[in-house]
Design a protein around this motif. Structure first.
Motif, PDB file in Angstrom:
ATOM      1  N   MET A  59       0.828  -1.211   0.000  1.00  0.00           N
ATOM      2  CA  MET A  59       0.000   0.000   0.000  1.00  0.00           C
ATOM      3  C   MET A  59       0.858   1.256   0.000  1.00  0.00           C
ATOM      4  O   MET A  59       0.582   2.221  -0.719  1.00  0.00           O
ATOM      5  N   LEU A  60       1.938   1.259   0.806  1.00  0.00           N
ATOM      6  CA  LEU A  60       2.815   2.427   0.862  1.00  0.00           C
ATOM      7  C   LEU A  60       3.494   2.680  -0.479  1.00  0.00           C
ATOM      8  O   LEU A  60       3.880   3.812  -0.770  1.00  0.00           O
ATOM      9  N   GLY A  61       3.632   1.653  -1.288  1.00  0.00           N
ATOM     10  CA  GLY A  61       4.211   1.841  -2.608  1.00  0.00           C
ATOM     11  C   GLY A  61       3.300   2.622  -3.536  1.00  0.00           C
ATOM     12  O   GLY A  61       3.765   3.189  -4.522  1.00  0.00           O
ATOM     13  N   CYS A  62       1.995   2.660  -3.226  1.00  0.00           N
ATOM     14  CA  CYS A  62       1.041   3.387  -4.065  1.00  0.00           C
ATOM     15  C   CYS A  62       0.735   4.778  -3.522  1.00  0.00           C
ATOM     16  O   CYS A  62       0.733   5.756  -4.273  1.00  0.00           O
ATOM     17  N   VAL A  63       0.467   4.875  -2.224  1.00  0.00           N
ATOM     18  CA  VAL A  63       0.046   6.157  -1.637  1.00  0.00           C
ATOM     19  C   VAL A  63       1.199   6.887  -0.947  1.00  0.00           C
ATOM     20  O   VAL A  63       1.026   8.009  -0.473  1.00  0.00           O
ATOM     21  N   ARG A  64       2.369   6.243  -0.837  1.00  0.00           N
ATOM     22  CA  ARG A  64       3.601   6.803  -0.269  1.00  0.00           C
ATOM     23  C   ARG A  64       3.557   6.936   1.239  1.00  0.00           C
ATOM     24  O   ARG A  64       4.460   6.467   1.922  1.00  0.00           O
ATOM     25  N   GLY A 106      13.237  -0.149   1.077  1.00  0.00           N
ATOM     26  CA  GLY A 106      11.895  -0.688   0.908  1.00  0.00           C
ATOM     27  C   GLY A 106      11.371  -0.508  -0.504  1.00  0.00           C
ATOM     28  O   GLY A 106      10.703  -1.399  -1.052  1.00  0.00           O
ATOM     29  N   GLN A 107      11.680   0.640  -1.113  1.00  0.00           N
ATOM     30  CA  GLN A 107      11.275   0.863  -2.499  1.00  0.00           C
ATOM     31  C   GLN A 107      11.971  -0.113  -3.438  1.00  0.00           C
ATOM     32  O   GLN A 107      11.361  -0.624  -4.379  1.00  0.00           O
ATOM     33  N   LYS A 108      13.252  -0.383  -3.173  1.00  0.00           N
ATOM     34  CA  LYS A 108      13.991  -1.325  -4.014  1.00  0.00           C
ATOM     35  C   LYS A 108      13.421  -2.738  -3.874  1.00  0.00           C
ATOM     36  O   LYS A 108      13.276  -3.465  -4.863  1.00  0.00           O
ATOM     37  N   ALA A 109      13.100  -3.123  -2.631  1.00  0.00           N
ATOM     38  CA  ALA A 109      12.528  -4.453  -2.427  1.00  0.00           C
ATOM     39  C   ALA A 109      11.184  -4.578  -3.124  1.00  0.00           C
ATOM     40  O   ALA A 109      10.854  -5.622  -3.696  1.00  0.00           O
ATOM     41  N   ASN A 156       8.320  -6.941  -8.316  1.00  0.00           N
ATOM     42  CA  ASN A 156       7.474  -6.800  -9.522  1.00  0.00           C
ATOM     43  C   ASN A 156       5.978  -6.858  -9.198  1.00  0.00           C
ATOM     44  O   ASN A 156       5.176  -7.348 -10.009  1.00  0.00           O
ATOM     45  N   GLU A 157       5.604  -6.348  -8.035  1.00  0.00           N
ATOM     46  CA  GLU A 157       4.191  -6.339  -7.677  1.00  0.00           C
ATOM     47  C   GLU A 157       3.484  -5.081  -8.165  1.00  0.00           C
ATOM     48  O   GLU A 157       2.256  -5.040  -8.225  1.00  0.00           O
ATOM     49  N   LEU A 158       4.250  -4.065  -8.497  1.00  0.00           N
ATOM     50  CA  LEU A 158       3.694  -2.810  -8.991  1.00  0.00           C
ATOM     51  C   LEU A 158       4.372  -2.446 -10.298  1.00  0.00           C
ATOM     52  O   LEU A 158       5.504  -2.873 -10.566  1.00  0.00           O
ATOM     53  N   PRO A 159       3.717  -1.636 -11.136  1.00  0.00           N
ATOM     54  CA  PRO A 159       4.376  -1.147 -12.349  1.00  0.00           C
ATOM     55  C   PRO A 159       5.626  -0.361 -11.978  1.00  0.00           C
ATOM     56  O   PRO A 159       5.671   0.306 -10.938  1.00  0.00           O
ATOM     57  N   PRO A 160       6.688  -0.433 -12.790  1.00  0.00           N
ATOM     58  CA  PRO A 160       7.924   0.299 -12.473  1.00  0.00           C
ATOM     59  C   PRO A 160       7.699   1.803 -12.430  1.00  0.00           C
ATOM     60  O   PRO A 160       7.132   2.384 -13.353  1.00  0.00           O
ATOM     61  N   GLU A 215      -8.217  -4.305  -5.444  1.00  0.00           N
ATOM     62  CA  GLU A 215      -7.228  -4.504  -6.501  1.00  0.00           C
ATOM     63  C   GLU A 215      -6.938  -3.223  -7.264  1.00  0.00           C
ATOM     64  O   GLU A 215      -5.897  -3.092  -7.922  1.00  0.00           O
ATOM     65  N   PHE A 216      -7.861  -2.243  -7.192  1.00  0.00           N
ATOM     66  CA  PHE A 216      -7.645  -0.977  -7.890  1.00  0.00           C
ATOM     67  C   PHE A 216      -6.612  -0.094  -7.182  1.00  0.00           C
ATOM     68  O   PHE A 216      -6.171   0.913  -7.758  1.00  0.00           O
ATOM     69  N   LEU A 217      -6.221  -0.447  -5.968  1.00  0.00           N
ATOM     70  CA  LEU A 217      -5.244   0.379  -5.252  1.00  0.00           C
ATOM     71  C   LEU A 217      -3.900   0.410  -5.962  1.00  0.00           C
ATOM     72  O   LEU A 217      -3.172   1.405  -5.873  1.00  0.00           O
ATOM     73  N   THR A 218      -3.557  -0.651  -6.656  1.00  0.00           N
ATOM     74  CA  THR A 218      -2.284  -0.672  -7.381  1.00  0.00           C
ATOM     75  C   THR A 218      -2.304   0.194  -8.627  1.00  0.00           C
ATOM     76  O   THR A 218      -1.263   0.403  -9.254  1.00  0.00           O
ATOM     77  N   ASP A 219      -3.480   0.705  -9.009  1.00  0.00           N
ATOM     78  CA  ASP A 219      -3.596   1.561 -10.192  1.00  0.00           C
ATOM     79  C   ASP A 219      -3.518   3.047  -9.839  1.00  0.00           C
ATOM     80  O   ASP A 219      -3.672   3.894 -10.715  1.00  0.00           O
TER      81      ASP A 219
END
Length: 241
Positions: free
Chosen positions: A1-6, A59-62, A67-71, A110-114
């Motif tokens: 989640m933090l990878g999407c909303v920071r 954490g961002q590198k991991a 490959n769970e989110l778009p680059p 599932e839309f959270l990754t978008d």
């Protein structure tokens, strides 16, 4: 989640990860402690009594390696924004994303990754450049993209008017592209030297200006140049008596 909303609080993460928000907070707290020990997450400020969490560079590198989110190579972690005092605004954006997901998107996690936050929009041709608080790429047949801007009531009218004008210019920008059937190959430039090369280059330049695509024109020019050079050679080899 933090990878999407920071950035997010324990309450916000519990709202997404577990069905019961109150019962999930202790689970999220334990997870944050473990991730902190691994150097994957950190906290750089608070919103009232609630800590604001964000990913570390490790954490961002991991996350990227998984490959769970778009680059997203230019995506920040949100740490600088929290240190600069923009934590409450970032949390409000996160709340907006969660509320929109629960209502309009009918709670489909599932839309959270978008989602992406703090997305820059730039058009080099017009010099336009501005940031959007959140962007949702809806996975529809038309690849619809929705932009979200959040104002806490602290923005001046002049700045608000400028942002509205930027969005209007961005929405009105069009990129015109010809149909594929209208694209025609350019005629090749014969590899010659001297007068023949100059002549062929001139003819090719004119052909480009007139959108001519006939290869016979360039071939005829090359033959004409060769004939001119041949006559010049004959004249030099047999001067008049």
């Amino acid at each position: 989640m933090l990878g999407c909303v920071r950035i997010a609080t324990v309450r916000q993460m519990a709202q997404v990860i577990t069905e019961t928000e109150s019962g999930g907070r202790s689970y999220v707290r334990r997870a944050m402690v473990e991730l902190t020990e691994l150097g994957r997450v950190e906290t750089n400020g608070k919103d009232g009594k609630h800590r604001i969490w964000n990913l570390t560079p490790a954490g961002q590198k991991a996350l990227a390696d998984g490959n769970e989110l778009p680059p997203r190579p230019k995506a920040g972690s949100g740490a600088k924004a929290v240190r600069a005092g923009f934590g409450p605004h970032g949390l409000a954006v996160t709340d907006t994303i969660l509320a929109y997901t629960d209502t309009v998107l009918r709670g489909r996690r599932e839309f959270l990754t978008d989602w992406q936050v703090e997305v820059n929009h730039a058009i080099k041709q017009t010099g336009l450049s501005f940031n959007t608080d959140a962007v949702l790429a809806v996975p529809t047949k038309t690849s619809e993209v929705r932009l979200f801007e959040l104002d806490n009531g602290t923005m001046s009218q002049a700045r608000l008017a400028k942002e509205v004008w930027d969005y209007e210019r961005y929405a009105g920008h069009r990129v015109w592209e010809a149909r594929r059937s209208q694209h025609k190959p350019w005629p090749p430039i014969p590899k010659r030297t001297g007068t023949c090369g100059m002549w062929a280059a001139r003819l090719t330049s004119r052909s480009q200006e007139r959108m001519a695509t006939s290869r016979s024109t360039a071939a005829s020019a090359a033959k004409a140049c060769a004939a001119v050079r041949l006559r010049r050679t004959q004249c030099i080899g047999h001067p008049p008596g």
